[in-house]
Design an enzyme around this catalytic site. Sequence first.
Site, mmCIF file in Angstrom:
data_model
loop_
_atom_site.group_PDB
_atom_site.id
_atom_site.type_symbol
_atom_site.label_atom_id
_atom_site.label_comp_id
_atom_site.label_asym_id
_atom_site.label_seq_id
_atom_site.Cartn_x
_atom_site.Cartn_y
_atom_site.Cartn_z
ATOM 1 C CB CYS A 1 -29.160 26.646 5.398
ATOM 2 S SG CYS A 1 -30.394 27.627 4.521
ATOM 3 C CG HIS B 1 -31.708 32.071 5.500
ATOM 4 N ND1 HIS B 1 -31.239 30.777 5.631
ATOM 5 C CD2 HIS B 1 -32.697 32.210 6.411
ATOM 6 C CE1 HIS B 1 -31.918 30.169 6.594
ATOM 7 N NE2 HIS B 1 -32.817 31.014 7.068
ATOM 8 C CD GLU C 1 -26.588 32.324 2.344
ATOM 9 O OE1 GLU C 1 -25.613 31.772 2.877
ATOM 10 O OE2 GLU C 1 -27.585 32.702 2.996
ATOM 11 C CB CYS D 1 -29.410 29.508 1.149
ATOM 12 S SG CYS D 1 -30.286 30.625 2.278
#
Length: 154
Positions: free
Chosen positions: A82, A52, A54, A85
């Site tokens: 999420c 992801h 992040e 992260c």
Amino acid sequence: MGDKDFLKLALEQAKKSVEDGGFPAGAVVVKDGKVISEATSMGILLHDPTSHAETAAIREACKKLKSFDLLGATMYESLASCTMCFSVAYWAGVSRIVSGARKTKEMVEKGYYEGLTDVEKLNEENNKKIELVFIPDFEQESLELVKEWESKNG
């Protein structure tokens, strides 16, 4: 540069992510007023569920600083973290997270998030707290980018 400027950079990363075939999320890690890393969400293309924006930005920042400790750093994200992260930011010692768009029930239903887990509540229960900031200025643009991505990948 201030929070809105750095948040705009995260949104630019989200746009780049879409252009490159990734999910419409972008992140930037800033420490001492300097951009340490920028990242896109390439998990789909890399066959890596942890890639992801992040998490990728945190990995890159740690590599550049040759440290796993990002104490004092702020992570700017085009979409709210999420749980994964958020947890990575916690373990990396990120001091602040500035989000440009909130998690929506619709995004959860589409599988873009693990569920309705509230990271603010998680943060309250953690040993150390991350300062969580939401700046709505770019929320509409971030959500429109998600819709654009959906229309291409739908």
